[in-house]
Design a protein around this motif. Structure first.
Motif, mmCIF file in Angstrom:
data_model
loop_
_atom_site.group_PDB
_atom_site.id
_atom_site.type_symbol
_atom_site.label_atom_id
_atom_site.label_comp_id
_atom_site.label_asym_id
_atom_site.label_seq_id
_atom_site.Cartn_x
_atom_site.Cartn_y
_atom_site.Cartn_z
ATOM 1 N N ARG A 6 -2.583 -13.373 -74.654
ATOM 2 C CA ARG A 6 -1.567 -14.421 -74.801
ATOM 3 C C ARG A 6 -2.140 -15.668 -75.458
ATOM 4 N NH1 ARG A 6 2.217 -14.276 -69.283
ATOM 5 N NH2 ARG A 6 2.993 -12.142 -69.610
ATOM 6 N N THR A 10 -0.913 -17.002 -79.035
ATOM 7 C CA THR A 10 -0.442 -18.385 -79.169
ATOM 8 C C THR A 10 -1.214 -19.111 -80.262
ATOM 9 O OG1 THR A 10 0.148 -18.464 -76.819
ATOM 10 C CG2 THR A 10 -0.117 -20.573 -77.944
ATOM 11 N N LEU A 14 0.697 -20.397 -83.608
ATOM 12 C CA LEU A 14 0.775 -21.833 -83.905
ATOM 13 C C LEU A 14 0.036 -22.179 -85.202
ATOM 14 C CD1 LEU A 14 0.330 -23.460 -80.373
ATOM 15 C CD2 LEU A 14 2.401 -23.378 -81.762
ATOM 16 N N THR A 136 -2.374 -31.909 -70.557
ATOM 17 C CA THR A 136 -2.834 -30.928 -69.574
ATOM 18 C C THR A 136 -3.430 -31.610 -68.349
ATOM 19 O OG1 THR A 136 -3.344 -29.402 -71.394
ATOM 20 C CG2 THR A 136 -4.259 -28.884 -69.237
ATOM 21 N N GLY A 188 2.514 -28.347 -78.051
ATOM 22 C CA GLY A 188 2.928 -26.943 -78.040
ATOM 23 C C GLY A 188 1.826 -26.041 -77.528
ATOM 24 N N TRP A 189 0.611 -26.243 -78.005
ATOM 25 C CA TRP A 189 -0.541 -25.457 -77.565
ATOM 26 C C TRP A 189 -0.763 -25.611 -76.064
ATOM 27 C CZ3 TRP A 189 -3.800 -21.670 -78.139
ATOM 28 C CH2 TRP A 189 -5.089 -21.711 -77.600
ATOM 29 N N LEU A 191 1.330 -26.615 -73.641
ATOM 30 C CA LEU A 191 2.426 -26.094 -72.813
ATOM 31 C C LEU A 191 2.476 -24.571 -72.825
ATOM 32 C CD1 LEU A 191 5.208 -28.695 -73.695
ATOM 33 C CD2 LEU A 191 3.938 -28.488 -71.546
ATOM 34 N N LEU A 192 2.245 -23.972 -73.984
ATOM 35 C CA LEU A 192 2.293 -22.510 -74.062
ATOM 36 C C LEU A 192 1.134 -21.874 -73.300
ATOM 37 C CD1 LEU A 192 3.413 -22.004 -77.770
ATOM 38 C CD2 LEU A 192 4.674 -21.303 -75.725
ATOM 39 N N VAL A 193 -0.058 -22.420 -73.440
ATOM 40 C CA VAL A 193 -1.198 -21.866 -72.711
ATOM 41 C C VAL A 193 -1.022 -22.070 -71.211
ATOM 42 C CG1 VAL A 193 -3.682 -22.075 -72.265
ATOM 43 C CG2 VAL A 193 -2.831 -22.093 -74.615
ATOM 44 N N HIS A 195 1.794 -22.787 -69.362
ATOM 45 C CA HIS A 195 2.971 -22.225 -68.696
ATOM 46 C C HIS A 195 3.247 -20.761 -69.043
ATOM 47 C CE1 HIS A 195 4.112 -25.939 -66.796
ATOM 48 N NE2 HIS A 195 4.099 -26.583 -67.943
ATOM 49 N N TRP A 196 2.611 -20.244 -70.102
ATOM 50 C CA TRP A 196 2.839 -18.848 -70.470
ATOM 51 C C TRP A 196 1.599 -17.981 -70.258
ATOM 52 C CZ3 TRP A 196 1.821 -15.961 -75.380
ATOM 53 C CH2 TRP A 196 2.439 -14.701 -75.366
ATOM 54 N N ALA A 197 0.445 -18.439 -70.721
ATOM 55 C CA ALA A 197 -0.778 -17.639 -70.583
ATOM 56 C C ALA A 197 -1.407 -17.777 -69.193
ATOM 57 C CB ALA A 197 -1.792 -18.043 -71.658
#
Length: 206
Positions: A6, A10, A14, A136, A188-189, A191-193, A195-197
């Motif tokens: 993930r 990402t 990106l 973060t 974006g980096w 939040l994606l890492v 909340h997703w990864a």
């Protein structure tokens, strides 16, 4: 394994999206960029310049990396998934803009620079790093606080990244589109890492 996949997905996604935006910005040669920079340069002031020089250091990786490490150490590895995510976000926030800069190869703006730099321009590394790392850290430190305080801490992190972005434009080393891309890329980096990864790390421990 899922976390790594993930994160890599990402990162690549990106990088590709930001590079495509960068090519578009270069092709359009936005007059708005230079108009804003010329207006800012025309109203430079010694005191404000000093403030900008201090503010811009808040987005420097040699400053941000120790801050991220200090946060991890102070938390005493109580939530490993969160701490790993912070380390990955910090490293990626430096690698992403560096890679995109090489791909897009946009030169620095043709205006007086108050800092001497020879590297490429799009996106702003300082801004990307500040946006990702401060957000973060704010998310981590605000866990357990009530909603109002949590939102305040996150807002302060957002404002700090925007101050760094402003300082890069003020000093003449980045166009507004460079720092705008840096803000979006960094947030974006992060939040994606996070909340997703990151959740895949917590699931792996169950």
């Amino acid at each position: 394994m899922t976390f790594g996949v993930r994160v890599l997905g990402t990162f690549i996604g990106l990088a590709v999206i930001t590079a495509l935006v960068g090519f578009g910005v270069r092709a359009l040669s936005l007059g708005l960029d230079m108009g804003v920079m010329q207006a800012v340069a025309a109203h430079r002031d010694v005191t404000v310049t000093s403030i900008a020089e201090i503010a811009t250091t808040a987005g420097s990786f040699p400053i941000l990396a120790p801050i991220a490490v200090a946060v991890v150490l102070l938390r005493r590895w109580n939530r490993p998934a969160d701490d790993i995510a912070l380390v990955v976000i910090a490293a990626g926030s430096a690698a992403l803009p560096w890679l995109v800069k090489l791909i897009v190869a946009r030169p620095r703006p043709t205006i007086e620079h108050l800092q001497q730099l020879s590297s490429l321009s799009f996106p702003s590394e300082h801004t990307t790093q500040a946006a990702a790392i401060y957000l973060t850290i704010a998310i981590l430190l605000s866990k357990g606080l009530n909603r109002g305080l949590r939102e305040l801490v996150i807002l302060l992190a957002v404002l700090l990244a925007m101050v760094v972005a402003w300082s890069r434009v003020y000093l003449g080393v980045h166009c507004p589109s460079d720092v705008a891309a840096g803000l979006v890329l960094g947030w974006g980096w992060a939040l994606l890492v996070f909340h997703w990864a990151r959740p895949s790390l917590e699931q792996a421990r169950l």
